[in-house]
Design an enzyme around this catalytic site. Structure first.
Site, short mmCIF file in Angstrom:
data_model
loop_
_atom_site.label_atom_id
_atom_site.label_comp_id
_atom_site.label_asym_id
_atom_site.label_seq_id
_atom_site.Cartn_x
_atom_site.Cartn_y
_atom_site.Cartn_z
N ASP A 205 32.14 36.61 35.41
CA ASP A 205 31.36 37.86 35.18
C ASP A 205 30.49 37.42 34.10
OD1 ASP A 205 29.80 40.58 34.89
OD2 ASP A 205 31.61 41.34 36.21
N HIS A 251 24.38 44.73 46.83
CA HIS A 251 23.74 45.95 47.01
C HIS A 251 22.98 46.18 45.52
CE1 HIS A 251 26.52 49.20 45.09
NE2 HIS A 251 26.46 48.04 44.35
N1 SAM Z 1 32.71 44.00 41.69
C1 SAM Z 1 32.97 45.28 40.80
C2 SAM Z 1 33.46 46.22 41.87
O1 SAM Z 1 33.30 46.13 42.95
O2 SAM Z 1 33.83 47.31 41.48
C3 SAM Z 1 31.80 45.61 40.17
C4 SAM Z 1 30.77 45.67 40.61
S1 SAM Z 1 29.35 46.10 39.65
C5 SAM Z 1 28.26 47.19 40.53
C6 SAM Z 1 28.26 44.65 39.65
C7 SAM Z 1 29.11 43.38 38.79
O3 SAM Z 1 28.20 42.34 38.80
C8 SAM Z 1 29.07 43.74 37.22
O4 SAM Z 1 30.49 43.79 36.73
C9 SAM Z 1 28.16 42.94 36.51
O5 SAM Z 1 28.40 42.59 35.24
C10 SAM Z 1 28.00 41.76 37.43
N2 SAM Z 1 27.05 40.78 37.34
C11 SAM Z 1 25.41 41.51 37.39
N3 SAM Z 1 24.69 40.16 37.44
C12 SAM Z 1 25.50 39.33 37.14
C13 SAM Z 1 25.43 37.68 36.85
N4 SAM Z 1 23.94 37.51 36.69
N5 SAM Z 1 26.40 36.98 36.95
C14 SAM Z 1 27.63 37.46 36.93
N6 SAM Z 1 28.05 38.72 37.17
C15 SAM Z 1 26.65 39.62 37.29
#
Ligand code: SAM
Length: 349
Positions: A205, A251
């Protein structure tokens, strides 16, 4: 002539009032009324008001409303939590939804207030709700420690509720290593190592998130440790794994960005690798699953992404050489989660 009760448009009336019930739940959660009642209930309204520091008349109305909604029980001794309030509404239980409720009140509510503009303009409304325009929603979330903590607590609480179904919708025991891309606090990762003790799980992440994960780790757990790696999945090298997991990640993004991410995963996949996608899935005609359709509005007000149907996910995945797409609708408590297991048939480049 007044309508007879049987002819009242009860569905419409319920929807007209829906926001009042949501807000009563949010405020009772924000005031930690369910925590007070778990420790000290049954309690009279005056005692709750004194503990929480609120007016007696307002607190009594809020408690009565919560009791009428089935969140509390009201007896001559006072108010106490229902079993479901004890499990889901107190702030410290394993299955607590408190984090997601506070996120709904503080973040989603102001965004939904601007739904009309979002529909007219077809775009996210963070600038109207919070007075600033960041490049993407995660920059909005991670600009302050308070907002980041609140967002991570929300993801953590909802992930706990769905993790077991995500972990068991397919038999993943043939995989030796998994990488949960955008795995946030590691809630799903910890469930995976419990269900599959031989699986090595890496959570990948953004650096701001990885720096803040220690707060969310389970204490005294006797399972294999989970590894945390920080990076940007659009730009940086991805950790090696047999199974890549994207849970509630696709999404958030438009098709163009999904293609960037899937092509990066595809490039590091060996034959036999798989992707597991966990999302709410729309039915192909986009007319039946209202939880998922409302979630798509939630994506409209705050992201560049949307919820998609099984066919839409399949088309995205097949473009990157992932075949053998399977979908499971788990019917999980809050989510319709569908999962796709995709094995590469082609040799990797
Ligand atoms: N997977 C978890 C869940 O199902 O509860 C978290 C979902 S959350 C909507 C999206 C996750 O993607 C966040 O933790 C965010 O920090 C991570 N994220 C967003 N952009 C990212 C990137 N460019 N590289 C790595 N992680 C990223």
């Amino acid at each position: 002539v007044s309508q007879s009760a049987s002819k009242l448009p009860s569905k419409i009336l319920e929807l007209m009032d829906g926001f009042r019930a949501s807000k009563a739940l949010f405020v009772a959660s924000k005031l930690k009324i369910f925590d007070h009642l778990k420790d000290k209930g049954p309690m009279k309204a005056v005692d709750v008001a004194n503990d929480v520091g609120t007016s007696v008349c307002g607190t009594e109305r809020l408690l009565d409303a919560c009791a009428s909604l089935g969140l509390l029980e009201k007896t001559s001794q006072g108010y106490s939590n229902t079993d479901s309030a004890n499990t889901y509404l107190t702030s410290d239980g394993k299955y607590s939804l408190h984090g997601y409720i506070i996120h709904s009140n503080d973040h989603l509510w102001p965004l939904f207030t601007n739904l009309e503009s979002a529909v007219k303009e077809g775009s996210r409304q963070n600038h109207r709700a919070f007075g600033k325009k960041a490049d993407d929603l995660f920059k909005d979330y991670y600009h302050s420690q308070e907002v980041k903590q609140r967002f991570m607590a929300a993801m953590h609480s909802i992930a706990h509720l769905t993790a077991r179904d995500v972990a068991t919708a397919f038999d993943l025991s043939k995989f030796k290593s998994a990488c949960d891309l955008g795995g946030c606090t590691g809630a799903l990762a910890h469930e995976l190592v419990q269900v599959y003790p031989n699986l090595k799980v890496t959570v990948f992440d953004l650096p701001e998130v990885i720096a803040n994960t220690s707060y969310f780790q389970p204490s005294g757990q006797h399972t294999a440790p989970v590894t945390f790696v920080s990076g940007d999945f659009f730009k940086d090298n991805l950790p090696e794994a047999d199974l890549y997991i994207l849970s509630r990640v696709l999404h958030d993004w438009p098709d163009e960005k999904i293609h960037v991410l899937l092509s990066k995963i595809s490039a590091v996949c060996r034959p036999g690798c798989a992707i597991l996608v966990a999302e709410m899935v729309l039915d192909d005609e986009k007319k039946n699953r209202s939880t998922a359709l409302l979630q798509s509005l939630n994506m409209l007000v705050q992201t560049e992404g949307k919820e998609r149907s099984g066919c839409e996910y399949q088309a995205l995945l097949e473009k990157h050489g992932f075949t053998n797409v399977k979908i499971r609708i788990t019917g999980n408590l809050l989510d319709w989660i569908a999962e796709y297991e995709i094995r590469r048939k082609k040799r990797c480049r």
